[in-house]
Design an enzyme around this catalytic site. Structure first.
Site, PDB file in Angstrom:
ATOM      1  N   THR A 161      -0.547   2.929  -1.910  1.00  0.00           N
ATOM      2  CA  THR A 161       0.478   3.353  -0.963  1.00  0.00           C
ATOM      3  C   THR A 161       0.908   4.765  -1.295  1.00  0.00           C
ATOM      4  OG1 THR A 161       1.320   1.090  -0.921  1.00  0.00           O
ATOM      5  CG2 THR A 161       2.801   2.786  -0.123  1.00  0.00           C
ATOM      6  N   VAL A 190       0.579  -8.552   5.957  1.00  0.00           N
ATOM      7  CA  VAL A 190       1.450  -7.374   5.914  1.00  0.00           C
ATOM      8  C   VAL A 190       2.135  -7.369   4.560  1.00  0.00           C
ATOM      9  CG1 VAL A 190       3.554  -6.355   6.882  1.00  0.00           C
ATOM     10  CG2 VAL A 190       1.785  -7.259   8.411  1.00  0.00           C
ATOM     11  N   ASP A 192       4.729  -5.090   1.596  1.00  0.00           N
ATOM     12  CA  ASP A 192       6.135  -4.672   1.467  1.00  0.00           C
ATOM     13  C   ASP A 192       6.438  -3.357   2.176  1.00  0.00           C
ATOM     14  OD1 ASP A 192       4.380  -3.482  -0.461  1.00  0.00           O
ATOM     15  OD2 ASP A 192       6.135  -2.668  -1.484  1.00  0.00           O
ATOM     16  N   THR A 212       5.447   0.815  -4.800  1.00  0.00           N
ATOM     17  CA  THR A 212       4.016   0.726  -4.577  1.00  0.00           C
ATOM     18  C   THR A 212       3.508  -0.427  -5.430  1.00  0.00           C
ATOM     19  OG1 THR A 212       1.905   1.888  -4.752  1.00  0.00           O
ATOM     20  CG2 THR A 212       3.537   2.393  -6.413  1.00  0.00           C
TER      21      THR A 212
HETATM   22  N1  GLY Z   1       2.402  -2.093  -1.490  1.00  0.00           N
HETATM   23  C1  GLY Z   1       1.549  -2.134  -0.388  1.00  0.00           C
HETATM   24  C2  GLY Z   1       1.040  -3.444  -0.034  1.00  0.00           C
HETATM   25  O1  GLY Z   1       1.052  -4.354  -0.846  1.00  0.00           O
HETATM   26  O2  GLY Z   1       0.615  -3.606   1.079  1.00  0.00           O
END
Ligand code: GLY
Length: 296
Positions: A161, A190, A192, A212
């Site tokens: 991310t 989906v 976080d 992230t």
């Molecule tokens: N941190 C991004 C995801 O897990 O989609």
């Protein structure tokens, strides 16, 4: 007493080494003389750079796909005044962070997903491309199909991310995040990043937090909200990161199998950084730094 030096505004803070080109673009916006130079403009400009060119193949249309061979993208923006916009499970959009901003600015909603988000993109004049993998993504996905083993590698396939915080000279703060999420995730998954309070959160006059890593662990705990609420209760940005990461570890077993990195910023320009595992680097202004971690 704060435990990080003050970085005078404008401040930009981003996850991973791709945060460096993102921060350069953000600082150029914030130090420029044009009309677009708010914290939100900086976050959008910075994330746009990585959406177009992400060597790690974890952001934008060039990313590794889900297990069905589709690149599905998530993004969010939030301002200190509580306004927010998010998109999730979007295909064919080169700049999901810009679409998330349009959700905030042009709709009465906070989150649009899938076909509805793509329809909104077209209504805004944004091209929605037909699904197509980059040659590198196609090659890696086909190699993965041979085994179909879902076990993301820490700091590699979890290295997922670009999340960004910016504080402008007027004292406004914004956060953003844009990602393809985990490589080879289930179609429809989906993480976080597009969920307010999980991947990003900002609240004036307290501060902001961005995450992230393995999104499921952050979703279960609303990690970014945890950190900002810790700051509200008097924690420094560094203490807030450590508190939130400890809660994430407490609520998610087997931390040796996942990575989460968190960054925080307060309105004075103090920062915090902490991770579950060693190996989480981040960009503060034009410098690449390594976060302290719970495990080494
Ligand atoms: N941190 C991004 C995801 O897990 O989609």
């Amino acid at each position: 007493m704060n435990d990080s030096p003050i970085t005078p505004p404008p401040v930009v803070l981003s996850t991973w080494s791709h945060g460096l080109p993102a921060n350069r673009a953000g600082l150029a916006v914030l130090r420029g003389s044009g009309p677009h130079r708010s914290a939100l403009d900086a976050v959008e400009a910075g994330c746009n750079v990585v959406e177009l060119d992400c060597p790690d193949m974890t952001v934008g249309l060039g990313s590794r796909p889900d297990r069905d061979g589709r690149v599905t993208l998530d993004a969010a923006v939030m301002q200190g005044d509580g306004r927010a916009g998010c998109v999730a499970f979007v295909q064919g959009v080169a700049h999901p962070i810009s679409l998330a901003r349009l959700v905030m600015e042009r709709t009465p909603h906070v989150l649009l997903v899938g076909e509805g988000a793509e329809q909104f993109a077209r209504e805004c004049g944004i091209n929605v491309a037909a699904p197509k993998l980059s040659p590198a993504a196609e090659q890696q996905w086909r190699a993965w199909l041979a085994e179909r083993k879902y076990a993301p590698k820490i700091n590699i396939e979890n290295h997922d991310t670009i999340s960004m915080l910016a504080l402008d000279a007027q004292g406004s703060m914004a956060a953003g995040s844009t990602t393809s999420g985990l490589a080879y995730k289930m179609h429809g998954r989906v993480g976080d990043s597009p969920i307010i309070g999980a991947g990003i959160f900002v609240d004036a006059p307290i501060g902001g937090a961005i995450c992230t890593g393995l999104g499921e662990t952050v979703l279960r705990t609303l990690g970014a909200l945890l950190a900002v609420e810790a700051m509200r209760a008097g924690a420094t940005p560094q203490e807030a990161c450590e508190h939130a990461i400890e809660r994430i570890i407490a609520k998610n077993p087997n931390p040796e199998n996942y990575q989460v990195g968190m960054l925080t910023l307060d309105f004075s320009g103090h920062t915090g950084a902490y991770a579950v595992q060693k190996g989480f680097n981040y960009a503060l202004q034009e410098e690449l730094l390594e976060a302290r971690s719970r495990f080494h």
